[in-house]
Design a protein around this motif. Structure first.
Motif, PDB file in Angstrom:
ATOM      1  N   ALA A  86      85.067  76.609 135.900  1.00 18.21           N
ATOM      2  CA  ALA A  86      85.104  78.059 136.145  1.00 18.21           C
ATOM      3  C   ALA A  86      85.728  78.751 134.937  1.00 18.21           C
ATOM      4  O   ALA A  86      86.787  78.332 134.453  1.00 18.21           O
ATOM      5  CB  ALA A  86      85.899  78.374 137.406  1.00 18.21           C
ATOM      6  N   GLU A  87      85.065  79.796 134.461  1.00 18.58           N
ATOM      7  CA  GLU A  87      85.556  80.545 133.308  1.00 18.58           C
ATOM      8  C   GLU A  87      85.460  82.038 133.583  1.00 18.58           C
ATOM      9  O   GLU A  87      84.422  82.538 134.033  1.00 18.58           O
ATOM     10  CB  GLU A  87      84.751  80.206 132.058  1.00 18.58           C
ATOM     11  CG  GLU A  87      84.985  81.134 130.868  1.00 18.58           C
ATOM     12  CD  GLU A  87      86.405  81.048 130.327  1.00 18.58           C
ATOM     13  OE1 GLU A  87      86.921  82.074 129.836  1.00 18.58           O
ATOM     14  OE2 GLU A  87      87.004  79.947 130.389  1.00 18.58           O
ATOM     15  N   ASN A  88      86.562  82.743 133.355  1.00 15.45           N
ATOM     16  CA  ASN A  88      86.581  84.200 133.410  1.00 15.45           C
ATOM     17  C   ASN A  88      87.146  84.728 132.105  1.00 15.45           C
ATOM     18  O   ASN A  88      88.258  84.353 131.705  1.00 15.45           O
ATOM     19  CB  ASN A  88      87.418  84.694 134.588  1.00 15.45           C
ATOM     20  CG  ASN A  88      86.766  84.433 135.922  1.00 15.45           C
ATOM     21  OD1 ASN A  88      86.794  83.303 136.413  1.00 15.45           O
ATOM     22  ND2 ASN A  88      86.188  85.455 136.527  1.00 15.45           N
ATOM     23  N   PHE A  89      86.375  85.583 131.444  1.00 16.84           N
ATOM     24  CA  PHE A  89      86.797  86.145 130.167  1.00 16.84           C
ATOM     25  C   PHE A  89      86.755  87.664 130.255  1.00 16.84           C
ATOM     26  O   PHE A  89      85.757  88.240 130.687  1.00 16.84           O
ATOM     27  CB  PHE A  89      85.898  85.667 129.031  1.00 16.84           C
ATOM     28  CG  PHE A  89      86.247  86.282 127.704  1.00 16.84           C
ATOM     29  CD1 PHE A  89      87.297  85.778 126.952  1.00 16.84           C
ATOM     30  CD2 PHE A  89      85.545  87.377 127.221  1.00 16.84           C
ATOM     31  CE1 PHE A  89      87.639  86.347 125.730  1.00 16.84           C
ATOM     32  CE2 PHE A  89      85.877  87.953 126.003  1.00 16.84           C
ATOM     33  CZ  PHE A  89      86.929  87.436 125.256  1.00 16.84           C
ATOM     34  N   GLN A  90      87.844  88.327 129.845  1.00 15.72           N
ATOM     35  CA  GLN A  90      87.946  89.784 129.928  1.00 15.72           C
ATOM     36  C   GLN A  90      88.177  90.393 128.543  1.00 15.72           C
ATOM     37  O   GLN A  90      88.907  89.841 127.727  1.00 15.72           O
ATOM     38  CB  GLN A  90      89.110  90.197 130.828  1.00 15.72           C
ATOM     39  CG  GLN A  90      88.984  89.731 132.264  1.00 15.72           C
ATOM     40  CD  GLN A  90      90.253  89.992 133.051  1.00 15.72           C
ATOM     41  OE1 GLN A  90      91.306  90.297 132.479  1.00 15.72           O
ATOM     42  NE2 GLN A  90      90.164  89.870 134.364  1.00 15.72           N
ATOM     43  N   ALA A  91      87.556  91.525 128.310  1.00 15.97           N
ATOM     44  CA  ALA A  91      87.840  92.372 127.152  1.00 15.97           C
ATOM     45  C   ALA A  91      88.146  93.760 127.704  1.00 15.97           C
ATOM     46  O   ALA A  91      87.278  94.391 128.315  1.00 15.97           O
ATOM     47  CB  ALA A  91      86.651  92.416 126.197  1.00 15.97           C
ATOM     48  N   ARG A  93      99.194 105.551 123.046  1.00 13.63           N
ATOM     49  CA  ARG A  93      98.043 104.976 122.345  1.00 13.63           C
ATOM     50  C   ARG A  93      97.461 103.825 123.162  1.00 13.63           C
ATOM     51  O   ARG A  93      98.080 103.344 124.116  1.00 13.63           O
ATOM     52  CB  ARG A  93      98.436 104.521 120.951  1.00 13.63           C
ATOM     53  CG  ARG A  93      99.119 103.185 120.886  1.00 13.63           C
ATOM     54  CD  ARG A  93      99.720 102.921 119.542  1.00 13.63           C
ATOM     55  NE  ARG A  93     101.009 103.588 119.417  1.00 13.63           N
ATOM     56  CZ  ARG A  93     101.916 103.250 118.520  1.00 13.63           C
ATOM     57  NH1 ARG A  93     101.643 102.312 117.642  1.00 13.63           N
ATOM     58  NH2 ARG A  93     103.065 103.858 118.468  1.00 13.63           N
ATOM     59  N   ALA A  94      96.267 103.413 122.767  1.00 15.89           N
ATOM     60  CA  ALA A  94      95.561 102.343 123.473  1.00 15.89           C
ATOM     61  C   ALA A  94      95.294 101.186 122.527  1.00 15.89           C
ATOM     62  O   ALA A  94      95.164 101.365 121.306  1.00 15.89           O
ATOM     63  CB  ALA A  94      94.246 102.858 124.053  1.00 15.89           C
ATOM     64  N   GLY A  95      95.211 100.003 123.090  1.00 15.95           N
ATOM     65  CA  GLY A  95      94.908  98.811 122.311  1.00 15.95           C
ATOM     66  C   GLY A  95      93.857  97.973 123.017  1.00 15.95           C
ATOM     67  O   GLY A  95      93.424  98.285 124.133  1.00 15.95           O
ATOM     68  N   TRP A  96      93.441  96.909 122.361  1.00 14.45           N
ATOM     69  CA  TRP A  96      92.451  96.002 122.931  1.00 14.45           C
ATOM     70  C   TRP A  96      93.131  94.712 123.376  1.00 14.45           C
ATOM     71  O   TRP A  96      94.034  94.208 122.710  1.00 14.45           O
ATOM     72  CB  TRP A  96      91.370  95.673 121.906  1.00 14.45           C
ATOM     73  CG  TRP A  96      90.425  96.814 121.660  1.00 14.45           C
ATOM     74  CD1 TRP A  96      90.430  97.671 120.595  1.00 14.45           C
ATOM     75  CD2 TRP A  96      89.352  97.221 122.501  1.00 14.45           C
ATOM     76  NE1 TRP A  96      89.432  98.604 120.715  1.00 14.45           N
ATOM     77  CE2 TRP A  96      88.743  98.349 121.878  1.00 14.45           C
ATOM     78  CE3 TRP A  96      88.830  96.765 123.707  1.00 14.45           C
ATOM     79  CZ2 TRP A  96      87.651  99.007 122.428  1.00 14.45           C
ATOM     80  CZ3 TRP A  96      87.740  97.412 124.260  1.00 14.45           C
ATOM     81  CH2 TRP A  96      87.159  98.518 123.629  1.00 14.45           C
ATOM     82  N   ALA A  97      92.661  94.197 124.509  1.00 14.98           N
ATOM     83  CA  ALA A  97      93.201  92.944 125.028  1.00 14.98           C
ATOM     84  C   ALA A  97      92.057  92.001 125.396  1.00 14.98           C
ATOM     85  O   ALA A  97      90.985  92.443 125.836  1.00 14.98           O
ATOM     86  CB  ALA A  97      94.071  93.202 126.256  1.00 14.98           C
ATOM     87  N   PHE A  98      92.308  90.718 125.202  1.00 11.54           N
ATOM     88  CA  PHE A  98      91.337  89.680 125.553  1.00 11.54           C
ATOM     89  C   PHE A  98      92.067  88.620 126.376  1.00 11.54           C
ATOM     90  O   PHE A  98      93.142  88.157 125.972  1.00 11.54           O
ATOM     91  CB  PHE A  98      90.727  89.063 124.297  1.00 11.54           C
ATOM     92  CG  PHE A  98      90.062  90.065 123.399  1.00 11.54           C
ATOM     93  CD1 PHE A  98      88.762  90.489 123.643  1.00 11.54           C
ATOM     94  CD2 PHE A  98      90.752  90.610 122.323  1.00 11.54           C
ATOM     95  CE1 PHE A  98      88.156  91.436 122.834  1.00 11.54           C
ATOM     96  CE2 PHE A  98      90.154  91.556 121.500  1.00 11.54           C
ATOM     97  CZ  PHE A  98      88.856  91.963 121.761  1.00 11.54           C
ATOM     98  N   PHE A 117      94.623  82.078 128.231  1.00  9.36           N
ATOM     99  CA  PHE A 117      94.889  82.634 126.911  1.00  9.36           C
ATOM    100  C   PHE A 117      94.859  84.151 126.994  1.00  9.36           C
ATOM    101  O   PHE A 117      93.931  84.732 127.578  1.00  9.36           O
ATOM    102  CB  PHE A 117      93.844  82.169 125.894  1.00  9.36           C
ATOM    103  CG  PHE A 117      93.974  82.845 124.556  1.00  9.36           C
ATOM    104  CD1 PHE A 117      94.982  82.478 123.673  1.00  9.36           C
ATOM    105  CD2 PHE A 117      93.109  83.866 124.180  1.00  9.36           C
ATOM    106  CE1 PHE A 117      95.120  83.111 122.438  1.00  9.36           C
ATOM    107  CE2 PHE A 117      93.229  84.510 122.954  1.00  9.36           C
ATOM    108  CZ  PHE A 117      94.240  84.122 122.085  1.00  9.36           C
ATOM    109  N   GLY A 118      95.873  84.803 126.438  1.00  8.05           N
ATOM    110  CA  GLY A 118      95.917  86.259 126.415  1.00  8.05           C
ATOM    111  C   GLY A 118      96.278  86.769 125.029  1.00  8.05           C
ATOM    112  O   GLY A 118      97.130  86.187 124.346  1.00  8.05           O
ATOM    113  N   ARG A 175     100.334  87.273 121.749  1.00  5.15           N
ATOM    114  CA  ARG A 175      99.388  86.312 122.320  1.00  5.15           C
ATOM    115  C   ARG A 175     100.147  85.167 122.984  1.00  5.15           C
ATOM    116  O   ARG A 175     101.290  84.861 122.614  1.00  5.15           O
ATOM    117  CB  ARG A 175      98.451  85.774 121.242  1.00  5.15           C
ATOM    118  CG  ARG A 175      99.104  84.965 120.160  1.00  5.15           C
ATOM    119  CD  ARG A 175      98.090  84.497 119.123  1.00  5.15           C
ATOM    120  NE  ARG A 175      98.677  83.665 118.092  1.00  5.15           N
ATOM    121  CZ  ARG A 175      99.238  84.114 116.985  1.00  5.15           C
ATOM    122  NH1 ARG A 175      99.290  85.429 116.771  1.00  5.15           N
ATOM    123  NH2 ARG A 175      99.751  83.288 116.090  1.00  5.15           N
ATOM    124  N   VAL A 176      99.478  84.546 123.943  1.00  3.97           N
ATOM    125  CA  VAL A 176     100.088  83.440 124.672  1.00  3.97           C
ATOM    126  C   VAL A 176      99.006  82.461 125.103  1.00  3.97           C
ATOM    127  O   VAL A 176      97.863  82.853 125.376  1.00  3.97           O
ATOM    128  CB  VAL A 176     100.873  83.951 125.910  1.00  3.97           C
ATOM    129  CG1 VAL A 176      99.925  84.562 126.944  1.00  3.97           C
ATOM    130  CG2 VAL A 176     101.688  82.832 126.549  1.00  3.97           C
TER     131      VAL A 176
END
Length: 239
Positions: free
Chosen positions: A63-68, A78-83, A107-108, A126-127
Motif C-alpha cells: 500500500a502506498e499513499n503519496f501527497q503533494a 506565506r505558503a510552502g510545499w510539502a510532500f 517520509f515527509g 524532512r523526516v
C-alpha cells in the motif's frame, strides 16, 4: 538455461497469483486540518496504490499513499510545499478474516521560501520514520464495497532541517507519532472504476534539539494533531 527457465516459471506463477487479487491505483484531492502546528490550511493531491498478491498461499499487499500539498502558515504569512509518503507492506494473518499486520516507512518533506529578497528566513524540514501497525479489511462477496481500518505507529526519528543561510542539513529535533485511518472504496456501476474515501487522524510529539535551540527549549514537548480527508477515484485491476 535451466536456471533461467525456472526463474521465468516462478516469475509467471508469482504474477499470476498476484493478479488474481483485486488491486487498484488512483488519485484524490486531500484536505488536512491541523491543531498545534501553525498551519492555517493544507490542501493538495494524493495518489494511492494498493497491490494485492499471494506467495506460497500467503496473502500480502503493498500500500502506498503519496501527497503533494500546499501548506499555509498564518504566523509566517506565506505558503510552502510539502510532500508526504506512507509505504507499507501488509501481511494478512491466515484464517483471521481480513486482519493484517503491516510495516514500512513514512517520509515527509516541507519547504518554505524566504520572506523577501532582504529577509532570508526560508527553511526546509524532512523526516524518515519506520512505521509498524495493524489493520482490518472487509469486503462483501462481489467486492463492490471495501472498507478497511488501520493503526500505525511512527517511531522516534530525527527531524533534519536546512535554512537559506545554513544549507548544510542539521538535526532540528526528534519526532514520533501515531495514526488511525479508515479507507473505503466503492465500485462505480459494473466498471473497473472505484470511488475512494479516506479519513484519518494522527497525533505526534516534537522536541527541539539542544545543540541548536539550547537546553531550556529542548525540554519542552510540542504536541500536534492533524485530521485529514481524501476523496477521489481509482482504476482496479486483477480479478
Amino acid at each position: 538455461m535451466q536456471k533461467s527457465l525456472s526463474l521465468s516459471v516462478l516469475t509467471l506463477l508469482f504474477l499470476t497469483s498476484a493478479f488474481a487479487q483485486n488491486s487498484h491505483i488512483g488519485g484524490m484531492v486531500n484536505g488536512q486540518f491541523e491543531r498545534g502546528g501553525g498551519n492555517d490550511s493544507i490542501f493538495g493531491i494524493e495518489g494511492q496504490g494498493v497491490y494485492n498478491f499471494r506467495v506460497y498461499g500467503q496473502d500480502f499487499a503493498i500500500a502506498e499513499n503519496f501527497q503533494a500539498t500546499r501548506d499555509t502558515k498564518g504566523y509566517l504569512n506565506r505558503a510552502g510545499w510539502a510532500f508526504r509518503s506512507h509505504s507499507r507492506l501488509r501481511y494478512f494473518i491466515p484464517k483471521a478474516n481480513g486482519v493484517y499486520v503491516q510495516a514500512g516507512a513514512y517520509f515527509g518533506h516541507v519547504s518554505y521560501p524566504d520572506q523577501n529578497d532582504v529577509v532570508h528566513d526560508g527553511y526546509t524540514k524532512r523526516v524518515l520514520q519506520p512505521i509498524v501497525g495493524a489493520g482490518y479489511r472487509w469486503h462483501e462477496k462481489t467486492e463492490a464495497v471495501t472498507v478497511g481500518g488501520s493503526y500505525l505507529y511512527q517511531f522516534r526519528s530525527p527531524l533534519y532541517a536546512t535554512t537559506t543561510d545554513r544549507p548544510q542539513a542539521y538535526i532540528d529535533g526528534v519526532t514520533r507519532g501515531q495514526r488511525i485511518g479508515v479507507e473505503t472504496s466503492v465500485r462505480i456501476g459494473q466498471s473497473k472504476w472505484r470511488g475512494l474515501i479516506n479519513f484519518s487522524h494522527g497525533w505526534s510529539t516534537y522536541q527541539r534539539d539542544a545543540r541548536y535551540y539550547g537546553d531550556e527549549a529542548a525540554k519542552a514537548k510540542h504536541h500536534f494533531g492533524v485530521t485529514e480527508i481524501s476523496l477521489g477515484a481509482a482504476y482496479s485491476f486483477g480479478k
